[in-house]
Design a protein around this motif. Sequence first.
Motif, PDB file in Angstrom:
ATOM      1  N   GLN A   1       0.482  -9.214 -10.038  1.00 18.24           N
ATOM      2  CA  GLN A   1       0.187  -7.907  -9.452  1.00 18.24           C
ATOM      3  C   GLN A   1      -1.223  -7.860  -8.876  1.00 18.24           C
ATOM      4  O   GLN A   1      -1.472  -7.232  -7.844  1.00 18.24           O
ATOM      5  CB  GLN A   1       0.365  -6.806 -10.508  1.00 18.24           C
ATOM      6  CG  GLN A   1       1.763  -6.692 -11.067  1.00 18.24           C
ATOM      7  CD  GLN A   1       2.828  -6.574  -9.991  1.00 18.24           C
ATOM      8  OE1 GLN A   1       2.686  -5.818  -9.027  1.00 18.24           O
ATOM      9  NE2 GLN A   1       3.899  -7.340 -10.138  1.00 18.24           N
ATOM     10  N   LEU A   2      -2.147  -8.548  -9.527  1.00 19.29           N
ATOM     11  CA  LEU A   2      -3.534  -8.565  -9.056  1.00 19.29           C
ATOM     12  C   LEU A   2      -3.658  -9.302  -7.727  1.00 19.29           C
ATOM     13  O   LEU A   2      -4.356  -8.847  -6.815  1.00 19.29           O
ATOM     14  CB  LEU A   2      -4.424  -9.197 -10.122  1.00 19.29           C
ATOM     15  CG  LEU A   2      -5.935  -9.106  -9.928  1.00 19.29           C
ATOM     16  CD1 LEU A   2      -6.381  -7.674  -9.670  1.00 19.29           C
ATOM     17  CD2 LEU A   2      -6.644  -9.679 -11.156  1.00 19.29           C
ATOM     18  N   ILE A   3      -2.969 -10.422  -7.586  1.00 14.82           N
ATOM     19  CA  ILE A   3      -2.960 -11.137  -6.309  1.00 14.82           C
ATOM     20  C   ILE A   3      -2.384 -10.235  -5.227  1.00 14.82           C
ATOM     21  O   ILE A   3      -2.912 -10.145  -4.108  1.00 14.82           O
ATOM     22  CB  ILE A   3      -2.137 -12.440  -6.416  1.00 14.82           C
ATOM     23  CG1 ILE A   3      -2.848 -13.471  -7.309  1.00 14.82           C
ATOM     24  CG2 ILE A   3      -1.862 -13.025  -5.032  1.00 14.82           C
ATOM     25  CD1 ILE A   3      -4.094 -14.069  -6.696  1.00 14.82           C
ATOM     26  N   ALA A   4      -1.283  -9.555  -5.539  1.00 16.09           N
ATOM     27  CA  ALA A   4      -0.659  -8.656  -4.565  1.00 16.09           C
ATOM     28  C   ALA A   4      -1.613  -7.525  -4.179  1.00 16.09           C
ATOM     29  O   ALA A   4      -1.708  -7.150  -3.001  1.00 16.09           O
ATOM     30  CB  ALA A   4       0.638  -8.092  -5.128  1.00 16.09           C
ATOM     31  N   ALA A   5      -2.332  -6.971  -5.169  1.00 18.38           N
ATOM     32  CA  ALA A   5      -3.285  -5.901  -4.876  1.00 18.38           C
ATOM     33  C   ALA A   5      -4.394  -6.386  -3.944  1.00 18.38           C
ATOM     34  O   ALA A   5      -4.809  -5.675  -3.015  1.00 18.38           O
ATOM     35  CB  ALA A   5      -3.883  -5.371  -6.179  1.00 18.38           C
ATOM     36  N   LEU A   6      -4.860  -7.602  -4.164  1.00 21.64           N
ATOM     37  CA  LEU A   6      -5.889  -8.164  -3.284  1.00 21.64           C
ATOM     38  C   LEU A   6      -5.355  -8.377  -1.872  1.00 21.64           C
ATOM     39  O   LEU A   6      -6.072  -8.185  -0.873  1.00 21.64           O
ATOM     40  CB  LEU A   6      -6.411  -9.473  -3.869  1.00 21.64           C
ATOM     41  CG  LEU A   6      -7.206  -9.343  -5.174  1.00 21.64           C
ATOM     42  CD1 LEU A   6      -7.488 -10.720  -5.761  1.00 21.64           C
ATOM     43  CD2 LEU A   6      -8.514  -8.587  -4.951  1.00 21.64           C
ATOM     44  N   LYS A   7      -4.097  -8.764  -1.757  1.00 19.14           N
ATOM     45  CA  LYS A   7      -3.493  -8.922  -0.429  1.00 19.14           C
ATOM     46  C   LYS A   7      -3.398  -7.582   0.293  1.00 19.14           C
ATOM     47  O   LYS A   7      -3.566  -7.513   1.520  1.00 19.14           O
ATOM     48  CB  LYS A   7      -2.112  -9.563  -0.547  1.00 19.14           C
ATOM     49  CG  LYS A   7      -2.154 -11.032  -0.936  1.00 19.14           C
ATOM     50  CD  LYS A   7      -0.756 -11.638  -0.991  1.00 19.14           C
ATOM     51  CE  LYS A   7      -0.822 -13.131  -1.328  1.00 19.14           C
ATOM     52  NZ  LYS A   7       0.511 -13.752  -1.386  1.00 19.14           N
ATOM     53  N   ILE A   8      -3.127  -6.531  -0.465  1.00 22.16           N
ATOM     54  CA  ILE A   8      -3.066  -5.197   0.137  1.00 22.16           C
ATOM     55  C   ILE A   8      -4.435  -4.806   0.677  1.00 22.16           C
ATOM     56  O   ILE A   8      -4.556  -4.297   1.796  1.00 22.16           O
ATOM     57  CB  ILE A   8      -2.574  -4.166  -0.902  1.00 22.16           C
ATOM     58  CG1 ILE A   8      -1.131  -4.462  -1.301  1.00 22.16           C
ATOM     59  CG2 ILE A   8      -2.694  -2.749  -0.353  1.00 22.16           C
ATOM     60  CD1 ILE A   8      -0.667  -3.697  -2.533  1.00 22.16           C
ATOM     61  N   ILE A   9      -5.474  -5.050  -0.113  1.00 24.64           N
ATOM     62  CA  ILE A   9      -6.834  -4.754   0.338  1.00 24.64           C
ATOM     63  C   ILE A   9      -7.167  -5.595   1.563  1.00 24.64           C
ATOM     64  O   ILE A   9      -7.718  -5.105   2.554  1.00 24.64           O
ATOM     65  CB  ILE A   9      -7.838  -5.008  -0.800  1.00 24.64           C
ATOM     66  CG1 ILE A   9      -7.633  -3.984  -1.919  1.00 24.64           C
ATOM     67  CG2 ILE A   9      -9.277  -4.974  -0.291  1.00 24.64           C
ATOM     68  CD1 ILE A   9      -8.409  -4.283  -3.190  1.00 24.64           C
ATOM     69  N   GLN A  10      -6.831  -6.860   1.515  1.00 19.82           N
ATOM     70  CA  GLN A  10      -7.148  -7.769   2.620  1.00 19.82           C
ATOM     71  C   GLN A  10      -6.444  -7.372   3.913  1.00 19.82           C
ATOM     72  O   GLN A  10      -6.978  -7.561   4.999  1.00 19.82           O
ATOM     73  CB  GLN A  10      -6.766  -9.197   2.230  1.00 19.82           C
ATOM     74  CG  GLN A  10      -7.158 -10.252   3.265  1.00 19.82           C
ATOM     75  CD  GLN A  10      -7.224 -11.632   2.648  1.00 19.82           C
ATOM     76  OE1 GLN A  10      -8.275 -12.026   2.129  1.00 19.82           O
ATOM     77  NE2 GLN A  10      -6.131 -12.360   2.682  1.00 19.82           N
ATOM     78  N   SER A  11      -5.258  -6.793   3.802  1.00 18.79           N
ATOM     79  CA  SER A  11      -4.531  -6.380   4.998  1.00 18.79           C
ATOM     80  C   SER A  11      -5.165  -5.182   5.686  1.00 18.79           C
ATOM     81  O   SER A  11      -4.848  -4.888   6.841  1.00 18.79           O
ATOM     82  CB  SER A  11      -3.082  -6.036   4.637  1.00 18.79           C
ATOM     83  OG  SER A  11      -3.019  -4.802   3.934  1.00 18.79           O
ATOM     84  N   GLY A  12      -6.052  -4.478   4.970  1.00 19.47           N
ATOM     85  CA  GLY A  12      -6.697  -3.310   5.554  1.00 19.47           C
ATOM     86  C   GLY A  12      -5.976  -2.008   5.301  1.00 19.47           C
ATOM     87  O   GLY A  12      -6.368  -0.970   5.821  1.00 19.47           O
TER      88      GLY A  12
END
Length: 458
Positions: free
Chosen positions: A216-227
């Motif tokens: 879930q943490l990796i996914a959350a970081l991907k969400i942030i990275q996507s803008g």
Amino acid sequence: MSYQKIFGAGLGVMLGLAGPVEARAVESSLRPELRPGGLAQVAVETTNRATTRATVTLAALGGTRPMLRPGDLDVETVVQTSVSHQGFANWIQGFRSRARAQGISGRTFDAAFRGVQYDPSVVKKDRNQSEFKKEIWEYLDFAVSTSRVNNGRQVLRKYRNTFDRIEAHFGVEKEVVAAIWGMESAYGARRGREPLIQSIATLAYDGRRGKFFEQQLIAALKIIQSGDVAPNRMTGSWAGAMGHTQFIPTSYLAYAVDFTGDGKRDIWSDDPTDALASTAAYLKRFGWKKGQPWGVEVRLPSGFSAGRASRKIKQSPAGWAGEGVVGIDGRPVPNYGSASILLPAGTQGAAFMIFHNFSVIEKYNRADAYVIGVGHLSDRLRGGPPIQAKWPRGYAATSEAEKKEIQSLLQRKGFKITKVDGNVGPETSAAIRAYQRSRGLSANGAPSKELLQHLRRN
């Protein structure tokens, strides 16, 4: 609100009665190629107050896609992450390498972890979830309360155009989407205010469900990275559910949509449009059939065998009518498709004929109580009546451990209990009734404290 502890183990889309909410898999990322100098240098120092401070010095950051949009993050050259002990600091550094290997840029990681601290209160909440589970009628009293029905009708009027557009686009009835919204966050009133990265990182480090929370943490970081959202706006429940309809990060990545057309899938905004559309998209993805009910309340014939109430036994409403199972109005149920009979409180309570859409709502949360709550709330929002049958009220709820003890004692005494799991389904109810009849007791099938005391004594 995700019903985690009723009748079984289960988070809003996440993330229950029948098990935990199903986490959706995130598409595998290609391992990014680091540019020369792309690895950050990390230094860890210990302060005099026994608090470890990890200082991340950003070097020439390697670029990975998707890129942050200009202005989404204001990253300083040096980012400091305060943590409460050395172990968490070390874990963050190890996780940073794993995150980088899964496509998270150093810039994204450091912005997301700036100010993150180990939060013992999150671990305490995770450890101390009550094992006592409400009975189905107690849960529905709260889930489909008069105020929740009235508030739901109000939001359907307030956002009528939005709901109409979502229903037309995804083919999911607006009342169903509104019901999930009401169940998950009381129509946006309780979206959760915890800093998500800090909460999930704490749970990932804690280790009890470390693999799940690291995903879930990796996914959350991907969400942030996507803008889609800045780190300081990524808030939610202590267990990682986010926004109006409480998506967990992996489900967000897989199913969230930008319905407003502003370029972001914003489920955190006061405007619920993207969150509601994402919920409809989720249900559509799992095969929602417009026009088919989740289920209908039915009457059972005298002597109906509880063993017939099984998800494995399916037939048309006409087939059930042939066995004497009819709608609550006494007429055969219309042919909505293949159906099963569900007895959430045994033969003493309400009975439902459930259809394919029951299993679709189940993808959101696999607890039977949750699905009935969403389904019944959607019916009430559409103007339908309350559940007509009487529930077997009048006894104090037993804990999961007590229900397991009841099952174990019945099993030892020769009554059919296939699995000692604390879930009181048709088999356990039938065993309880058989025991009660054999002892001259009122055969109500209820897993009460009085029953447990009787089993212990005899």
